[in-house]
Design a protein around this motif. Structure first.
Motif, PDB file in Angstrom:
ATOM      1  N   ALA A  60       0.831  -1.208   0.000  1.00  0.00           N
ATOM      2  CA  ALA A  60       0.000   0.000   0.000  1.00  0.00           C
ATOM      3  C   ALA A  60       0.867   1.260   0.000  1.00  0.00           C
ATOM      4  O   ALA A  60       0.567   2.238  -0.700  1.00  0.00           O
ATOM      5  N   ALA A  61       1.960   1.251   0.760  1.00  0.00           N
ATOM      6  CA  ALA A  61       2.864   2.409   0.791  1.00  0.00           C
ATOM      7  C   ALA A  61       3.521   2.612  -0.569  1.00  0.00           C
ATOM      8  O   ALA A  61       3.705   3.747  -1.017  1.00  0.00           O
ATOM      9  N   GLU A  64       0.958   4.165  -2.807  1.00  0.00           N
ATOM     10  CA  GLU A  64       0.770   5.566  -2.396  1.00  0.00           C
ATOM     11  C   GLU A  64       1.907   6.451  -2.894  1.00  0.00           C
ATOM     12  O   GLU A  64       1.715   7.611  -3.226  1.00  0.00           O
ATOM     13  N   SER A  65       3.110   5.873  -3.005  1.00  0.00           N
ATOM     14  CA  SER A  65       4.281   6.657  -3.414  1.00  0.00           C
ATOM     15  C   SER A  65       4.206   7.147  -4.860  1.00  0.00           C
ATOM     16  O   SER A  65       4.923   8.077  -5.235  1.00  0.00           O
ATOM     17  N   LYS A  67       1.396   8.296  -6.214  1.00  0.00           N
ATOM     18  CA  LYS A  67       0.291   9.242  -6.320  1.00  0.00           C
ATOM     19  C   LYS A  67       0.770  10.651  -5.975  1.00  0.00           C
ATOM     20  O   LYS A  67       1.780  10.831  -5.292  1.00  0.00           O
ATOM     21  N   GLN A 118      -5.351  -1.618   4.181  1.00  0.00           N
ATOM     22  CA  GLN A 118      -4.195  -0.722   4.106  1.00  0.00           C
ATOM     23  C   GLN A 118      -4.420   0.370   3.060  1.00  0.00           C
ATOM     24  O   GLN A 118      -4.099   1.533   3.277  1.00  0.00           O
ATOM     25  N   GLN A 119      -4.988  -0.021   1.897  1.00  0.00           N
ATOM     26  CA  GLN A 119      -5.287   0.962   0.854  1.00  0.00           C
ATOM     27  C   GLN A 119      -6.297   1.990   1.359  1.00  0.00           C
ATOM     28  O   GLN A 119      -6.142   3.187   1.153  1.00  0.00           O
ATOM     29  N   LEU A 122      -4.841   4.617   3.707  1.00  0.00           N
ATOM     30  CA  LEU A 122      -4.078   5.668   3.039  1.00  0.00           C
ATOM     31  C   LEU A 122      -4.968   6.572   2.178  1.00  0.00           C
ATOM     32  O   LEU A 122      -4.711   7.766   2.065  1.00  0.00           O
ATOM     33  N   MET A 123      -5.998   5.999   1.574  1.00  0.00           N
ATOM     34  CA  MET A 123      -6.870   6.805   0.721  1.00  0.00           C
ATOM     35  C   MET A 123      -7.840   7.659   1.526  1.00  0.00           C
ATOM     36  O   MET A 123      -8.379   8.637   1.007  1.00  0.00           O
ATOM     37  N   ARG A 125      -7.475   9.882   3.851  1.00  0.00           N
ATOM     38  CA  ARG A 125      -7.120  11.311   3.955  1.00  0.00           C
ATOM     39  C   ARG A 125      -7.456  12.056   2.680  1.00  0.00           C
ATOM     40  O   ARG A 125      -7.994  13.167   2.715  1.00  0.00           O
ATOM     41  N   ARG A 126      -7.143  11.467   1.548  1.00  0.00           N
ATOM     42  CA  ARG A 126      -7.447  12.100   0.255  1.00  0.00           C
ATOM     43  C   ARG A 126      -8.955  12.249   0.084  1.00  0.00           C
ATOM     44  O   ARG A 126      -9.447  13.290  -0.325  1.00  0.00           O
TER      45      ARG A 126
END
Length: 193
Positions: A60-61, A64-65, A67, A118-119, A122-123, A125-126
């Motif tokens: 997932a990290a 995210e990197s 994006k 995990q995805q 992280l998503m 916040r967006r």
């Protein structure tokens, strides 16, 4: 009291890049093991585990990197301006390798609950930043009280990702795609146009 050695940003970048490479090369996340990532990145397994507690968190990290960073502190000059800024912040210049990774993650998130979790983490916040823009303009009276900010946020992001990132509807790609999506969305949500 010492807190240990500082984390090396170059090591983190190498680990994330190795993870993305493995996914892209194999078309699946199954090839991503701590051993394989360590061998490819030159980092030790201990270094990887210090940064990410699970394979899914690492994957997932890595995703995210690639994006764009989330947009915060919009000036709220108008609904349209806010949405254009949010839309332009969606990274659409993805490479073919990154596109393969994103497509793979989209499919595998459906069958791997930990990866999906995990995805989502992280998503969130967006997504919340985008939902808040619609909620702000709803509080200002620009959007009707019955507009669902969460659905409106999906209506902004989904077409841009579908067309530019995932390669669907190639005839719609243009330098003005974000503005076209935003104008259609604003017209539909406000009755303007």
């Amino acid at each position: 009291m010492s807190q240990g050695r500082p984390r090396s940003e170059s090591a983190s970048r190498a680990i994330l890049a190795a993870t993305l490479d493995l996914i892209a090369e194999h078309g699946a996340t199954g090839a991503v093991t701590v051993e394989a990532v360590a061998a490819r990145s030159g980092a030790s397994k201990a270094t990887i585990y210090r940064r990410w507690s699970s394979r899914e968190e690492l994957i997932a990290a890595a995703v995210e990197s690639i994006k764009s960073p989330p947009v915060h502190d919009l000036p709220h000059e108008s609904l349209r301006d806010d949405l254009v800024r949010l839309g332009r912040a969606i990274r659409t210049d993805v490479s073919s390798k990154e596109r393969r990774v994103l497509k793979c993650i989209m499919v595998e998130s459906d069958t791997n609950p930990e990866l999906r979790q995990q995805q989502e983490r992280l998503m969130a916040r967006r997504r919340e930043a985008t939902i808040e823009v619609f909620a702000h303009w709803q509080r200002e009276g620009v959007l009707a009280a019955d507009v669902d900010p969460q659905l409106a946020a999906a209506m902004l992001v989904s077409p841009i990702l579908t067309i530019m990132v995932y390669g669907h509807y190639p005839s719609l790609r243009s330098d003005h795609l974000v503005e076209q999506v935003v104008d259609q969305l604003v017209a539909g949500l406000t009755g303007a146009g």
